[in-house]
Design an enzyme around this catalytic site. Structure first.
Site, short mmCIF file in Angstrom:
data_model
loop_
_atom_site.label_atom_id
_atom_site.label_comp_id
_atom_site.label_asym_id
_atom_site.label_seq_id
_atom_site.Cartn_x
_atom_site.Cartn_y
_atom_site.Cartn_z
N LYS A 179 0.89 -0.95 0.04
CA LYS A 179 -0.15 -0.04 -0.02
C LYS A 179 0.93 1.28 0.13
O LYS A 179 0.49 2.36 -0.54
CB LYS A 179 -0.87 0.00 1.07
CG LYS A 179 -2.22 -1.03 0.82
CD LYS A 179 -2.07 -2.22 0.38
CE LYS A 179 -3.07 -3.23 0.23
NZ LYS A 179 -2.80 -4.35 -0.27
N HIS A 232 -22.62 16.72 4.44
CA HIS A 232 -22.67 17.19 3.17
C HIS A 232 -21.30 17.89 2.53
O HIS A 232 -21.01 18.78 3.48
CB HIS A 232 -23.80 17.79 2.38
CG HIS A 232 -23.75 18.18 1.08
ND1 HIS A 232 -24.04 17.41 0.00
CD2 HIS A 232 -23.74 19.66 0.29
CE1 HIS A 232 -23.78 18.09 -1.08
NE2 HIS A 232 -23.59 19.29 -0.97
N GLU A 249 -3.62 -5.75 -7.97
CA GLU A 249 -2.92 -4.28 -7.40
C GLU A 249 -1.63 -4.16 -7.94
O GLU A 249 -1.22 -3.13 -8.48
CB GLU A 249 -2.71 -4.59 -6.01
CG GLU A 249 -4.10 -4.58 -5.31
CD GLU A 249 -3.97 -4.95 -3.74
OE1 GLU A 249 -4.98 -4.63 -2.80
OE2 GLU A 249 -2.86 -4.85 -3.35
N GLY A 265 -6.32 -12.18 -9.47
CA GLY A 265 -6.89 -12.08 -8.27
C GLY A 265 -6.17 -10.60 -7.58
O GLY A 265 -5.81 -9.95 -8.28
N TYR A 266 -6.57 -10.75 -6.29
CA TYR A 266 -6.13 -9.31 -5.70
C TYR A 266 -4.63 -8.70 -5.96
O TYR A 266 -4.51 -7.69 -6.00
CB TYR A 266 -6.59 -9.47 -4.01
CG TYR A 266 -7.97 -10.05 -3.88
CD1 TYR A 266 -9.03 -9.26 -4.17
CD2 TYR A 266 -8.03 -11.06 -3.14
CE1 TYR A 266 -10.23 -9.53 -4.13
CE2 TYR A 266 -9.48 -11.41 -2.87
CZ TYR A 266 -10.58 -10.78 -3.22
OH TYR A 266 -11.76 -10.87 -2.94
#
Length: 499
Positions: free
Chosen positions: A70, A484, A219, A214-215
């Site tokens: 990440k 909002h 990625e 897959g993941y």
């Protein structure tokens, strides 16, 4: 073949005879995201505790998984936004080359790698300091059972330690499956990658072939495309992210292709042939026949992981494994052997860090019951959530539509799907790709599952997860007053698409 078991028993007997056994109240094998906090908790409760780790404290997540991937994906995200400046009316001045053309981005792979290394080191060091500070006896070595709750540990210096525990917790995790492909042995080893080695590249590949959609494959494929590599994904399944809702998975496929990633579905690699310039060709087969991907410079195998159970010699202590090598456990993580437990990926999917950490909570409730509660936690009916860090994110919690219909054949199942183009915050930020989808029980309003392919999809999913945990019907989200403009505000409108 017949001598091998005899020799192994002789070796075990020799080790047990010659070495002095150190006795512990608890031994944790593997320092993943569940095993490390469990070892600390046991030690802090005055249980003499050993943590045996082969390589790095912190396990896969900190060292080879979530933290480094990440971190690098964040660099890819910045590269992507740098290229999109003109969409927002932001233009970079001409650089040294005198060019200010769109998509002119310079990538410093060594800097990206170093940033990743620095963050991993910080996390790893923190784990090591907290664990040793809690009084855990950390043994850096490779463990295998030689008897009932007795382990031989091959230490880093080549010596053996013999340890025994009243309780033993197996937390050895998984590793990337070994690649098997005709001609692969002819390719330079540095160009054959797995999910760990790809993060140590010092330069961006010219052409990265990713085996597996897959993941992990998705990625890394998107990351390196954003870092200016040519990327080809070869996936044997009929859709990217095979477990996910097909409609949303097909949207992700369109996004990948829009961004210049070549994706071959229902395709299998069958061989490699090398060339004189260091590149290689990958032969593939699909339902139409065979073809060749030319000019590949690197190949990433991201088509599965296998449990780290083979070297444990689990049969020596009566621990059963399944046909794939995963340790079999019950709902409170007990194995077939008294006093031995398993946690994390070694016990089988779902293989997520947060699942491993919840395993820690389950075992802590069994091994260290508090005065406040006499009931044990269990993994039964655990609500599973997760996020694939593609961009946009692909998040999910609960049941997919097909799972809900299979599990509750007598219920009236409704679904709601809304494109991200209907989300005000997505329009304002220029992040309108994707959609969200909910699955509900018509009669009760109960939310059974939710998926989101969208910007900050993981955060949106977490709002729905809280509603599911609180047994709130979808009407509560429909009528909630959200600030909002936020992405969560879209949960007022999603339910208008129920059908």
């Amino acid at each position: 073949m017949y001598l091998r078991p005899i020799l192994q028993r002789a070796k075990n007997l020799f080790i047990r005879t010659m070495a002095t056994t150190t006795k512990y109240d608890a031994i944790v094998i593997g320092s993943g995201q569940g095993g490390t906090p469990l070892a600390r908790a046991l030690a802090e409760a005055k249980h003499k505790t050993a943590l045996i780790e082969r390589e790095h404290i912190g396990g896969c997540c900190v060292n080879d998984g979530c933290t480094p991937t990440k971190t690098m994906i964040a660099s890819g995200r910045v590269a992507y936004l740098s290229q999109r400046g003109p969409d927002y009316g932001v233009h970079s001045p001409p650089g040294a080359s005198g060019s200010a053309r769109r998509n002119e981005v310079s990538i410093d792979m060594e800097k990206i790698r170093q940033r990743k290394r620095d963050i991993v080191k910080s996390f790893r060091t923190g784990n090591e300091n907290r664990t040793k500070g809690a009084g855990v006896d950390v043994l850096m070595g490779d463990a295998s059972f030689v008897g009932d709750r007795i382990l031989s540990v091959l230490m880093g210096d080549g010596s053996h330690r013999l340890v025994s525990g009243e309780k033993v917790i197996i937390n050895t995790g998984c590793r990337p499956a070994a690649p098997v492909l005709k001609g692969l042995e002819k390719v330079e080893k540095a160009r054959v990658l797995d999910s760990t080695s790809i993060m140590e590249l010092g330069e961006v590949p010219e052409h990265l072939v990713v085996v597996g959609g897959g993941y992990i494959g998705a990625e890394f494929g998107q990351l390196f495309r954003r870092l200016r590599a040519k990327v080809t994904i070869v996936h044997r399944g009929t859709q990217l992210l095979p477990r996910e809702d097909k409609e949303l998975a097909d949207m992700l496929l369109d996004i990948f292709r829009e961004d210049g990633i070549v994706v071959h579905l229902e395709t299998t690699p069958i061989g490699i042939s090398t060339s004189s310039n260091g590149s290689f060709d990958v032969s593939i087969r699909d339902r139409y026949g065979e073809a060749v991907l030319t000019g590949a410079t690197h190949i990433l195998f991201a088509a599965g992981r296998v449990p780290n159970s083979k070297g444990l010699n689990a049969q020596a202590t009566g621990v059963k494994t399944d046909e794939r090598g995963y340790v079999v456990t019950n709902e409170v993580l007990e194995t077939s052997a008294p006093g031995i437990y398993a946690m994390g990926d070694i016990k089988g999917p779902p293989a997520f860090t947060h699942i491993s950490y919840d395993d820690f909570r389950v075992l802590r409730s069994s091994l260290l019951p508090s005065n406040e509660s006499t009931s044990k936690l269990s993994v039964k009916n655990r609500l599973v959530s997760y996020v694939a860090y593609t961009d946009p994110q692909f998040a999910h919690v609960g049941l997919h539509e097909h799972e809900a219909r299979e599990k509750f054949p007598d219920r009236k199942i409704l679904t709601a799907q809304m494109p991200m183009t209907f989300v005000a915050r997505a329009l304002e930020t220029g992040e309108t790709r994707g959609a969200m989808k909910a699955v509900v029980d018509r009669d009760t309003g109960c939310i059974l599952g939710f998926s989101c392919l969208g910007s900050e999809g993981g955060e949106l999913m977490s709002v729905v997860q809280m509603a599911i945990l609180g047994n709130l019907p979808y009407q509560k989200l429909q009528d909630a007053v959200f600030a909002h403009p936020t992405f969560a505000e879209s949960l007022n409108n999603l339910w208008g698409f129920l059908k």
